[in-house]
Design a protein around this motif. Structure first.
Motif, mmCIF file in Angstrom:
data_model
loop_
_atom_site.group_PDB
_atom_site.id
_atom_site.type_symbol
_atom_site.label_atom_id
_atom_site.label_comp_id
_atom_site.label_asym_id
_atom_site.label_seq_id
_atom_site.Cartn_x
_atom_site.Cartn_y
_atom_site.Cartn_z
ATOM 1 N N ASP A 40 0.857 -1.189 0.000
ATOM 2 C CA ASP A 40 0.000 0.000 0.000
ATOM 3 C C ASP A 40 0.886 1.229 0.000
ATOM 4 O O ASP A 40 1.832 1.325 0.777
ATOM 5 N N ARG A 41 0.600 2.153 -0.910
ATOM 6 C CA ARG A 41 1.430 3.357 -1.008
ATOM 7 C C ARG A 41 0.644 4.485 -1.633
ATOM 8 O O ARG A 41 -0.376 4.280 -2.267
ATOM 9 N N HIS A 42 1.157 5.691 -1.415
ATOM 10 C CA HIS A 42 0.583 6.926 -1.964
ATOM 11 C C HIS A 42 1.698 7.614 -2.741
ATOM 12 O O HIS A 42 2.713 7.973 -2.149
ATOM 13 N N VAL A 43 1.529 7.774 -4.043
ATOM 14 C CA VAL A 43 2.574 8.388 -4.860
ATOM 15 C C VAL A 43 1.981 9.333 -5.891
ATOM 16 O O VAL A 43 0.844 9.163 -6.322
ATOM 17 N N SER A 44 2.790 10.312 -6.281
ATOM 18 C CA SER A 44 2.425 11.189 -7.396
ATOM 19 C C SER A 44 2.835 10.509 -8.697
ATOM 20 O O SER A 44 3.648 9.573 -8.699
ATOM 21 N N ALA A 45 2.327 11.010 -9.798
ATOM 22 C CA ALA A 45 2.725 10.481 -11.106
ATOM 23 C C ALA A 45 4.229 10.656 -11.308
ATOM 24 O O ALA A 45 4.907 9.764 -11.830
ATOM 25 N N GLN A 84 -0.461 19.894 -1.018
ATOM 26 C CA GLN A 84 -0.503 21.131 -1.797
ATOM 27 C C GLN A 84 -1.458 21.040 -2.984
ATOM 28 O O GLN A 84 -1.329 21.789 -3.946
ATOM 29 N N GLY A 85 -2.412 20.119 -2.915
ATOM 30 C CA GLY A 85 -3.411 19.988 -3.965
ATOM 31 C C GLY A 85 -2.990 19.121 -5.137
ATOM 32 O O GLY A 85 -3.750 18.945 -6.078
ATOM 33 N N GLN A 86 -1.762 18.567 -5.089
ATOM 34 C CA GLN A 86 -1.294 17.720 -6.185
ATOM 35 C C GLN A 86 -2.034 16.391 -6.172
ATOM 36 O O GLN A 86 -2.470 15.924 -5.133
ATOM 37 N N LYS A 87 -2.160 15.787 -7.353
ATOM 38 C CA LYS A 87 -2.796 14.478 -7.438
ATOM 39 C C LYS A 87 -1.843 13.422 -6.905
ATOM 40 O O LYS A 87 -0.685 13.356 -7.306
ATOM 41 N N LEU A 88 -2.357 12.590 -6.005
ATOM 42 C CA LEU A 88 -1.644 11.423 -5.514
ATOM 43 C C LEU A 88 -2.500 10.205 -5.838
ATOM 44 O O LEU A 88 -3.726 10.310 -5.989
ATOM 45 N N TYR A 89 -1.853 9.066 -5.920
ATOM 46 C CA TYR A 89 -2.542 7.826 -6.257
ATOM 47 C C TYR A 89 -2.291 6.814 -5.160
ATOM 48 O O TYR A 89 -1.193 6.696 -4.638
ATOM 49 N N ASP A 90 -3.348 6.084 -4.820
ATOM 50 C CA ASP A 90 -3.349 5.161 -3.691
ATOM 51 C C ASP A 90 -3.636 3.753 -4.193
ATOM 52 O O ASP A 90 -4.562 3.551 -4.983
ATOM 53 N N SER A 91 -2.858 2.799 -3.711
ATOM 54 C CA SER A 91 -3.081 1.399 -4.069
ATOM 55 C C SER A 91 -4.241 0.784 -3.289
ATOM 56 O O SER A 91 -4.776 -0.242 -3.685
#
Length: 156
Positions: A40-45, A84-91
């Protein structure tokens, strides 16, 4: 598994996973899905792009963005806004919220609370629809604050 995905899945599992979400298999999608299924992780593109490059997977940043958008739309990954409002993606696509540290940007998953046995988002949606007649999308709840060890640091 609690989050509805398996870590370290074999390529055939990734192919099946994509097909179950109505998506065709492609090398970029397989690389991205495999990365998210490791843990499980949260990352930006951008961070995902750099990580894949470091592993020897040559994808352009635009290919990463395009595929994250498709995967998010199909429910394979979950998109949300970071500090800061950036898109992050979550598994983790199971019902939960993100608690975001306003100082560090750290993201912590917290289980979705329930109201009268119904998940909070569903409860809000039903309540507002009943009161207004509107048809709502799933409500987005943003939880921002300061981690406990930082809360006593004296302020901003």
């Amino acid at each position: 598994m609690a989050h509805g995905h398996e870590h370290g899945a074999a390529p055939d599992d990734v192919r099946t996973h994509l097909r179950q979400h109505g998506l065709r298999y492609s090398r970029p999608r397989a690389a991205i899905v495999s990365f998210f299924r490791e843990e499980d992780r949260h990352v930006s593109a951008e961070d995902l792009h750099q990580e894949l490059q470091a592993r020897g997977t040559a994808l352009s940043l635009s290919t990463v963005y395009l595929n994250l958008n498709v995967l998010s739309g199909a429910g394979v990954v979950r998109e949300f806004q970071g500090k800061q409002g950036q898109k992050l993606y979550d598994s983790n696509v199971s019902p939960h919220y993100h608690l975001i540290d306003k100082d560090t940007g750290e993201v912590v998953d917290v289980p979705a609370p329930t109201v009268d046995g119904v998940p909070l988002g569903t409860f809000l949606k039903r309540t507002v629809e009943a009161a207004t007649g509107w048809e709502l999308e799933e409500p987005k709840v943003h939880l921002r604050g300061r981690a406990p060890e930082r809360a006593d640091d004296g302020g901003d």
